[in-house]
Scaffold this motif. Sequence first.
Motif, PDB file in Angstrom:
ATOM      1  N   THR A   1       0.835  -1.196   0.000  1.00 10.73           N
ATOM      2  CA  THR A   1       0.000   0.000   0.000  1.00 10.73           C
ATOM      3  C   THR A   1       0.874   1.252   0.000  1.00 10.73           C
ATOM      4  O   THR A   1       1.957   1.259   0.596  1.00 10.73           O
TER       5      THR A   1
ATOM      6  N   THR B   1      -3.492  -3.266  -9.608  1.00 12.02           N
ATOM      7  CA  THR B   1      -3.487  -1.954  -8.965  1.00 12.02           C
ATOM      8  C   THR B   1      -4.918  -1.563  -8.628  1.00 12.02           C
ATOM      9  O   THR B   1      -5.845  -1.846  -9.388  1.00 12.02           O
ATOM     10  N   THR B   2      -5.079  -0.908  -7.502  1.00 12.20           N
ATOM     11  CA  THR B   2      -6.413  -0.519  -7.065  1.00 12.20           C
ATOM     12  C   THR B   2      -6.305   0.685  -6.130  1.00 12.20           C
ATOM     13  O   THR B   2      -5.198   1.213  -5.930  1.00 12.20           O
ATOM     14  N   ARG B   3      -7.430   1.119  -5.565  1.00 13.74           N
ATOM     15  CA  ARG B   3      -7.385   2.311  -4.723  1.00 13.74           C
ATOM     16  C   ARG B   3      -8.503   2.283  -3.691  1.00 13.74           C
ATOM     17  O   ARG B   3      -9.471   1.540  -3.823  1.00 13.74           O
ATOM     18  N   GLU B   4      -8.325   3.122  -2.663  1.00 17.06           N
ATOM     19  CA  GLU B   4      -9.368   3.299  -1.654  1.00 17.06           C
ATOM     20  C   GLU B   4      -9.581   4.788  -1.399  1.00 17.06           C
ATOM     21  O   GLU B   4      -8.620   5.561  -1.400  1.00 17.06           O
TER      22      GLU B   4
ATOM     23  N   LYS C   1       1.631   9.686  -4.784  1.00 21.17           N
ATOM     24  CA  LYS C   1       1.229   8.282  -4.719  1.00 21.17           C
ATOM     25  C   LYS C   1       0.928   7.683  -6.087  1.00 21.17           C
ATOM     26  O   LYS C   1       1.384   6.585  -6.405  1.00 21.17           O
ATOM     27  N   SER C   2       0.138   8.372  -6.887  1.00 22.17           N
ATOM     28  CA  SER C   2      -0.270   7.827  -8.188  1.00 22.17           C
ATOM     29  C   SER C   2       0.936   7.598  -9.091  1.00 22.17           C
ATOM     30  O   SER C   2       1.044   6.558  -9.764  1.00 22.17           O
TER      31      SER C   2
ATOM     32  N   CYS D   1      -2.061  -0.942  -3.746  1.00 22.14           N
ATOM     33  CA  CYS D   1      -3.259  -0.176  -3.413  1.00 22.14           C
ATOM     34  C   CYS D   1      -2.911   1.244  -2.985  1.00 22.14           C
ATOM     35  O   CYS D   1      -2.054   1.451  -2.112  1.00 22.14           O
ATOM     36  N   ASP D   2      -3.565   2.203  -3.608  1.00 22.08           N
ATOM     37  CA  ASP D   2      -3.445   3.614  -3.254  1.00 22.08           C
ATOM     38  C   ASP D   2      -4.351   3.857  -2.045  1.00 22.08           C
ATOM     39  O   ASP D   2      -5.552   3.993  -2.174  1.00 22.08           O
ATOM     40  N   ARG D   3      -3.735   3.836  -0.851  1.00 18.85           N
ATOM     41  CA  ARG D   3      -4.383   3.994   0.456  1.00 18.85           C
ATOM     42  C   ARG D   3      -5.086   2.721   0.918  1.00 18.85           C
ATOM     43  O   ARG D   3      -5.590   1.938   0.119  1.00 18.85           O
TER      44      ARG D   3
ATOM     45  N   LEU E   1       2.939   4.624  -7.630  1.00 24.93           N
ATOM     46  CA  LEU E   1       2.207   3.371  -7.762  1.00 24.93           C
ATOM     47  C   LEU E   1       2.391   2.807  -9.168  1.00 24.93           C
ATOM     48  O   LEU E   1       2.656   1.611  -9.350  1.00 24.93           O
TER      49      LEU E   1
ATOM     50  N   ARG F   1     -16.960   6.335  -3.009  1.00 24.86           N
ATOM     51  CA  ARG F   1     -15.909   7.331  -3.186  1.00 24.86           C
ATOM     52  C   ARG F   1     -16.500   8.664  -3.657  1.00 24.86           C
ATOM     53  O   ARG F   1     -16.148   9.733  -3.135  1.00 24.86           O
TER      54      ARG F   1
END
Length: 205
Positions: A7, A36-39, A16-17, A93-95, A20, A50
């Motif tokens: 993460t 790859t995914t995000r929260e 971050k982006s 994972c972004d966050r 990542l 979101r």
Amino acid sequence: MSGKFITLEGMDGAGKSTHLAGLAQVLREHGLTVRTTREPGGTALGEKLRQLLLDRDQRLHPETETLLMFAARHEHLDKIIRPALAAGAWVLCDRFTDATFAYQSGGSGVPWARIEALERWVHADLQPDLTVYLDVPPELGRARRDRIKAPDRFEQEAEAFFERVRAAYLRRAREAPARIRVIDASATIPEIARRLENMLDELIK
């Protein structure tokens, strides 16, 4: 090789982006399968939540935000993260939950223990193999972010809010030093990328 869960954490403007995407490329060059995914987000439900959470016209109670974050996270784990890891993929994972401690507890004042209880409920058996916290002073993060997009609901908060967010992230890093690595995100992109690649090498070996 079994899958790993990585993460990236930090305030908007920390990079971050960018990093990542760079990490995903490095892992794929090693022949690894990467997801790859995000929260909040990652699933159909998560992306809808979101939109609600980041909507500048919404005024949600901080505990409502926290519960929505964990609802999205539970779905994310069930539909995306756990299946990908079980299949041997590396998940970037972004966050993740560290962000909830930082924003909802540090920033908005939800008691730390309540978020710990939700963490135990939703994923007591799963923590990231590596979390990278890209640490940037709030004023620098804001300046970078403002060059590329309009602020969302959280990004409209005052600087004192982000000082509390940063302090909460650093508290989490102190509490889990083996998992959370802190990187000075005011460094150049190539410098940060080199440090991240070194961390990946440790996991790949």
